[in-house]
Enzyme design. Structure first.
Site, PDB file in Angstrom:
ATOM      1  N   ALA A 144     -13.168  12.430 -57.314  1.00 25.32           N
ATOM      2  CA  ALA A 144     -13.443  13.993 -57.324  1.00 25.32           C
ATOM      3  C   ALA A 144     -13.317  14.252 -56.082  1.00 25.32           C
ATOM      4  CB  ALA A 144     -15.172  13.951 -57.749  1.00 25.32           C
ATOM      5  N   SER A 175     -11.899   4.207 -58.278  1.00 30.11           N
ATOM      6  CA  SER A 175     -11.541   4.860 -58.668  1.00 30.11           C
ATOM      7  C   SER A 175     -10.176   4.798 -58.151  1.00 30.11           C
ATOM      8  CB  SER A 175     -11.410   6.985 -58.197  1.00 30.11           C
ATOM      9  OG  SER A 175     -12.516   7.553 -58.138  1.00 30.11           O
ATOM     10  N   ARG A 211     -19.050   1.824 -76.370  1.00 30.57           N
ATOM     11  CA  ARG A 211     -19.035   0.628 -75.516  1.00 30.57           C
ATOM     12  C   ARG A 211     -20.347   0.462 -75.878  1.00 30.57           C
ATOM     13  NH1 ARG A 211     -15.573   3.033 -70.662  1.00 30.57           N
ATOM     14  NH2 ARG A 211     -13.458   2.124 -71.224  1.00 30.57           N
ATOM     15  N   GLU A 257     -19.235  10.902 -60.439  1.00 32.24           N
ATOM     16  CA  GLU A 257     -20.163  10.270 -61.012  1.00 32.24           C
ATOM     17  C   GLU A 257     -21.630  10.030 -60.333  1.00 32.24           C
ATOM     18  OE1 GLU A 257     -18.744   5.802 -62.181  1.00 32.24           O
ATOM     19  OE2 GLU A 257     -20.231   4.956 -62.053  1.00 32.24           O
ATOM     20  N   ALA A 264     -14.766   9.843 -68.371  1.00 29.83           N
ATOM     21  CA  ALA A 264     -15.125   9.664 -66.511  1.00 29.83           C
ATOM     22  C   ALA A 264     -13.730  10.626 -65.766  1.00 29.83           C
ATOM     23  CB  ALA A 264     -15.243   8.492 -65.831  1.00 29.83           C
TER      24      ALA A 264
HETATM   25  C1  LIG Z   1     -13.225  -1.204 -62.459  1.00 22.86           C
HETATM   26  C2  LIG Z   1     -12.815   0.713 -63.044  1.00 22.86           C
HETATM   27  C3  LIG Z   1     -12.178   0.752 -64.446  1.00 22.86           C
HETATM   28  C4  LIG Z   1     -12.382   2.071 -64.729  1.00 22.86           C
HETATM   29  N1  LIG Z   1     -11.617   2.945 -65.821  1.00 22.86           N
HETATM   30  C5  LIG Z   1     -11.980   3.878 -66.073  1.00 22.86           C
HETATM   31  C6  LIG Z   1     -10.464   5.252 -66.792  1.00 22.86           C
HETATM   32  O1  LIG Z   1      -9.638   4.378 -67.544  1.00 22.86           O
HETATM   33  N2  LIG Z   1     -11.012   6.017 -66.852  1.00 22.86           N
HETATM   34  C7  LIG Z   1     -12.417   6.948 -66.666  1.00 22.86           C
HETATM   35  O2  LIG Z   1     -12.396   7.933 -67.488  1.00 22.86           O
HETATM   36  N3  LIG Z   1     -13.193   5.897 -66.094  1.00 22.86           N
HETATM   37  C8  LIG Z   1     -13.071   5.037 -65.612  1.00 22.86           C
HETATM   38  N4  LIG Z   1     -14.042   4.357 -64.854  1.00 22.86           N
HETATM   39  C9  LIG Z   1     -14.951   5.271 -64.246  1.00 22.86           C
HETATM   40  C10 LIG Z   1     -13.777   6.052 -63.349  1.00 22.86           C
HETATM   41  O3  LIG Z   1     -12.910   5.686 -62.513  1.00 22.86           O
HETATM   42  C11 LIG Z   1     -15.234   6.764 -62.044  1.00 22.86           C
HETATM   43  O4  LIG Z   1     -16.255   7.115 -62.286  1.00 22.86           O
HETATM   44  C12 LIG Z   1     -14.738   7.017 -60.791  1.00 22.86           C
HETATM   45  O5  LIG Z   1     -13.768   7.083 -60.596  1.00 22.86           O
HETATM   46  C13 LIG Z   1     -16.217   7.508 -60.096  1.00 22.86           C
HETATM   47  O6  LIG Z   1     -14.973   7.889 -59.047  1.00 22.86           O
HETATM   48  P1  LIG Z   1     -16.147   9.212 -57.764  1.00 22.86           P
HETATM   49  O7  LIG Z   1     -14.446  10.001 -57.687  1.00 22.86           O
HETATM   50  O8  LIG Z   1     -16.995  10.166 -58.469  1.00 22.86           O
HETATM   51  O9  LIG Z   1     -16.580   8.277 -57.201  1.00 22.86           O
HETATM   52  P2  LIG Z   1     -16.083   6.816 -56.759  1.00 22.86           P
HETATM   53  O10 LIG Z   1     -14.302   6.859 -56.683  1.00 22.86           O
HETATM   54  O11 LIG Z   1     -17.243   5.745 -56.980  1.00 22.86           O
HETATM   55  O12 LIG Z   1     -15.833   7.221 -55.505  1.00 22.86           O
HETATM   56  C14 LIG Z   1     -17.438   7.481 -54.070  1.00 22.86           C
HETATM   57  C15 LIG Z   1     -17.077   7.325 -52.872  1.00 22.86           C
HETATM   58  O13 LIG Z   1     -17.570   7.216 -52.389  1.00 22.86           O
HETATM   59  C16 LIG Z   1     -17.924   7.164 -50.866  1.00 22.86           C
HETATM   60  N5  LIG Z   1     -19.847   6.922 -50.765  1.00 22.86           N
HETATM   61  C17 LIG Z   1     -20.363   6.064 -51.376  1.00 22.86           C
HETATM   62  N6  LIG Z   1     -21.770   6.570 -50.753  1.00 22.86           N
HETATM   63  C18 LIG Z   1     -21.561   7.337 -49.794  1.00 22.86           C
HETATM   64  C19 LIG Z   1     -22.306   7.680 -48.028  1.00 22.86           C
HETATM   65  N7  LIG Z   1     -23.554   7.147 -48.669  1.00 22.86           N
HETATM   66  N8  LIG Z   1     -21.536   8.348 -47.377  1.00 22.86           N
HETATM   67  C20 LIG Z   1     -20.081   8.243 -48.002  1.00 22.86           C
HETATM   68  N9  LIG Z   1     -18.804   7.230 -48.098  1.00 22.86           N
HETATM   69  C21 LIG Z   1     -19.873   6.856 -49.355  1.00 22.86           C
HETATM   70  C22 LIG Z   1     -17.879   5.207 -51.845  1.00 22.86           C
HETATM   71  O14 LIG Z   1     -17.195   4.640 -50.444  1.00 22.86           O
HETATM   72  C23 LIG Z   1     -16.184   5.555 -52.610  1.00 22.86           C
HETATM   73  O15 LIG Z   1     -15.395   5.591 -51.794  1.00 22.86           O
HETATM   74  C24 LIG Z   1     -13.601   2.932 -64.145  1.00 22.86           C
HETATM   75  C25 LIG Z   1     -14.673   2.313 -63.479  1.00 22.86           C
HETATM   76  C26 LIG Z   1     -13.940   1.621 -62.649  1.00 22.86           C
HETATM   77  C27 LIG Z   1     -15.273   0.282 -62.203  1.00 22.86           C
END
Ligand SMILES: Cc1cc2nc3c(=O)[nH]c(=O)nc-3n(C[C@H](O)[C@H](O)[C@H](O)COP(=O)(O)OP(=O)(O)OC[C@H]3O[C@@H](n4cnc5c(N)ncnc54)[C@H](O)[C@@H]3O)c2cc1C
Length: 505
Positions: free
Chosen positions: A59, A87, A328, A468, A483
């Protein structure tokens, strides 16, 4: 991204190793140690940019690319010392209706069907307007990623818990890591700086519950700094699956005894800082468990196979107990009721493999999962390692194959489309457990502009959120593969609109 380059190796192995031993773990700030309070505007800003993006997952990096392309001067920060959050370790399965891929495979699909299944899959607790926006823009997200350089497999499939074959897998090892690598490259090419080890520690609003958001407070090293966002702040801080105190506040049953698939820095403090400036949250106790942790290591992965078609789930008594293609929450709930809360994911060689043979080999060599040329040999291994009665094991597989031959799973109701025999060696078995995987709840945002809402339903000006950290797309239970597309669709939207906000003088 020059100041982060040295630290931002993003191979899956590096991330997992990093989680265990580097300073990243020290940056985890669980709720219990966070003193959340509203941050007043500083007398003087330490830095000023147009858009601050917090988080470097799908994201955040999508938002950064779009905000930059909209003409804004962007800064990305992340508290971890590596790029990518959850991610970068994720499987990367991306759901959307995609006629170009699905038609040749004989798969019927549409945004309407995706909408209906997402709403029903989440027990109708999702925000229908938000789901509508999501399904209508998910295919655009794939095409955008392809334009940026992500290569997806030519065929789609049904990732576990996805309900329908519309999951797109990125080619290349790492899967989710492959998407992050491309987004990171695009961020670098646009010369958007990424500051790692820089933690959001508060959101600066003109008044705690009123007026526009002006910027952020961050902790970097030992210092506290204030960064002005002249156009907007985009929160993309991910979920809180690894934050035991925070998640147990909403779901006490998910205590520290449960493993998690998440990186240790998937914690919830950004939600507290958002609430300090009046943000509303939704669905906080909708927390998904996924059957994807190895029984021995309690870690995500280390299992040989994630296909559910040519496969059965057997408990330690060698008995089948669930339809392998169930939702799930059903898979996790029924597994938690089995002896030692574990099952054997038994598959034949045709079940869809989601890991490279290289990776499976590492787990096999360590004795974390097993393979054998015949079912009888596999049964003997499982008896030796886990005391599974071989006769029951073999009888369950035989019964399953008979059900396949009859064309109906009258025992557990596995869908006809997934009801495929288990008879072609080599055979695989992975002792698998449920772990906390995804937090469906989070910030309440507008369905078509990704702006954060306060508890009165009013937009908090100049505050966007995506991925997320937000709620409302998945209801009680996220469909597997939804996701990735949620993060990309709303990350892009947040970036586009944040980048176009009028610049404050
Ligand atoms: C092992 C695994 C496998 C998955 N496989 C799938 C799949 O195949 N298909 C699917 O749809 N979904 C899957 N998911 C779910 C999906 O990948 C996640 O929902 C998605 O990666 C979340 O992305 P995001 O950008 O919201 O957050 P993230 O990728 O978690 O990134 C958030 C970032 O924010 C940073 N952060 C947090 N708090 C702070 C703060 N206070 N200050 C500064 N930085 C901060 C963190 O350090 C992190 O780097 C999977 C999840 C996991 C854990």
């Amino acid at each position: 991204m020059s100041d982060s380059k040295k630290k931002s190796g993003i191979s899956r192995r590096a991330v997992l190793k990093g989680a265990a031993v580097t300073g990243a773990a020290a940056l985890v700030t669980p709720l219990s140690t966070t003193t959340a309070e509203a941050v007043p505007p500083p007398d003087k800003w330490d830095q000023s940019v147009d858009v601050v993006v917090v988080g470097t997952g799908y994201a955040g990096l999508s938002a950064a690319v779009e905000a930059k392309d909209a003409g804004a001067n962007v800064l990305v920060i992340d508290k971890a010392d590596i790029v990518g959050g959850n991610s970068v370790i994720a499987s990367g399965g991306y759901n959307c209706a995609d006629p170009e891929r699905q038609k040749p495979q004989g798969i019927e699909d549409s945004p309407d069907l995706h909408f209906a299944q997402t709403m029903a899959g989440g027990d109708f607790r999702a925000d229908p307007a938000k789901v509508r926006y999501y399904v209508d823009h998910a295919l655009d997200g794939v095409k955008w990623l392809e334009k940026l350089g992500v290569v997806f497999e030519p065929k789609v499939y049904t990732i576990v818990g996805a309900i329908h074959p519309r999951s797109h897998d990125p080619v290349n090892h790492g899967r989710g890591g492959a998407i992050i690598a491309v987004l990171k490259k695009n961020v670098e090419e646009r010369q958007v700086p990424v500051r790692l080890s820089c933690a959001l520690s508060g959101i600066v609003r003109r008044n705690p519950l009123d007026g526009e958001v002006l910027g952020v407070q961050v902790k970097e090293g030992r210092g506290v700094k204030h960064i002005e966002a002249k156009r907007a702040v985009v929160l993309a801080t991910g979920g809180f699956g690894a934050d035991v105190p925070f998640r147990s506040k909403y779901a006490p049953q998910y205590d520290d005894k449960l493993p998690t698939t998440n990186v240790p820095w998937a914690t919830g403090e950004a939600l507290c800082y958002s609430q300090d400036v009046g943000a509303d949250v939704v669905g906080m106790d909708y927390i998904q468990l996924l059957v994807a942790c190895n029984y021995f290591t309690k870690k995500y992965g280390d299992i040989a196979n994630l296909g559910v078609d040519h496969a059965v789930f057997l408990n330690l008594k060698g008995k089948r107990y669930v339809a392998e293609d169930a939702r799930r929450d059903v898979l996790a709930g029924s597994t938690m009721a089995q002896p030692e809360k574990v099952f054997l994911w038994v598959a034949d060689d045709r079940a869809a493999k989601r890991y490279t043979l290289d990776r499976i080999k590492v787990s096999l060599d360590k004795g974390l999962c097993f393979t054998a040329p015949t079912l009888e040999e596999l049964a003997a291994i499982l008896e030796g390692k886990l005391k599974v009665p071989p006769a029951d094991f073999l009888a369950s597989v035989k019964r399953y194959n008979e059900l396949v031959a009859s064309g109906k799973d009258s025992d557990f109701g596995k869908k006809d489309v997934n009801l495929k025999t288990l008879e072609k060696g080599p055979f695989w078995a992975s002792p698998t457990q449920a772990g906390v995987h995804h937090t469906m709840g989070g910030l309440r945002t507008t369905p078509t502009t990704a702006q954060v809402l306060d508890r009165l339903g009013k937009i908090i000006p100049r505050l966007y959120a995506a991925g997320e950290v937000t709620g409302g797309v998945h209801g009680t239970n996220r469909l597997g593969g939804n996701a990735t597309s949620d993060c990309i669709v709303f990350g892009r939207l947040a970036g586009q609109l944040a980048g176009k906000e009028p610049r404050r003088a």
